[in-house]
Design a protein around this motif. Structure first.
Motif, mmCIF file in Angstrom:
data_model
loop_
_atom_site.group_PDB
_atom_site.id
_atom_site.type_symbol
_atom_site.label_atom_id
_atom_site.label_comp_id
_atom_site.label_asym_id
_atom_site.label_seq_id
_atom_site.Cartn_x
_atom_site.Cartn_y
_atom_site.Cartn_z
ATOM 1 N N LEU A 6 7.075 -9.836 3.089
ATOM 2 C CA LEU A 6 5.960 -9.055 2.558
ATOM 3 C C LEU A 6 6.349 -8.289 1.302
ATOM 4 O O LEU A 6 5.559 -8.199 0.355
ATOM 5 C CB LEU A 6 5.426 -8.100 3.624
ATOM 6 N N SER B 296 4.494 -9.102 -2.233
ATOM 7 C CA SER B 296 3.653 -8.024 -2.765
ATOM 8 C C SER B 296 4.301 -7.260 -3.913
ATOM 9 O O SER B 296 3.622 -6.524 -4.620
ATOM 10 C CB SER B 296 3.300 -7.037 -1.650
ATOM 11 N N ARG C 59 -4.315 -7.675 3.019
ATOM 12 C CA ARG C 59 -3.894 -9.080 3.043
ATOM 13 C C ARG C 59 -4.712 -9.994 2.135
ATOM 14 O O ARG C 59 -4.160 -10.768 1.369
ATOM 15 C CB ARG C 59 -3.969 -9.619 4.470
ATOM 16 N N SER C 60 -6.023 -9.940 2.230
ATOM 17 C CA SER C 60 -6.836 -10.941 1.532
ATOM 18 C C SER C 60 -6.871 -10.748 0.019
ATOM 19 O O SER C 60 -6.987 -11.715 -0.722
ATOM 20 C CB SER C 60 -8.250 -10.999 2.096
#
Length: 94
Positions: free
Chosen positions: A56, A60, A71-72
């Motif tokens: 992650l 990110s 998330r999306s």
């Protein structure tokens, strides 16, 4: 807030040991926000889930904790010290 592993939650909270800001954010989510977002947030803990945490942070670009990730959209909230910013981030993503 319970540490969950549900990959279906729309948000991820990145946290780690010895992080006073992480603890403040968890208390904010539990107390003033009364847990209303708990089902929408997957908690990923650096020491307990190192692979998921690393994946992650890599995807990110996050380099500090705590961080909330949507998330999306991939949007990230790093300024988690204010109730208004946190609530606004969690609500505007609906």
């Amino acid at each position: 807030m319970a540490e969950t592993r549900s990959p279906t939650a729309p948000f991820v909270l990145l946290t780690q040991d010895h992080c006073p800001s992480c603890e403040r954010l968890k208390l904010m989510l539990a107390r003033p926000l009364k847990g209303q977002f708990d089902a929408q947030i997957e908690v990923v803990h650096r020491q307990q889930q190192p692979r998921a945490f690393a994946a992650l942070t890599e995807s990110s670009g996050v380099r500090s904790t705590p961080a909330l990730i949507h998330r999306s959209t991939g949007r990230v909230l790093l300024n988690t010290g204010g109730l208004g910013q946190v609530r606004g981030f969690l609500l505007e993503q609906d």
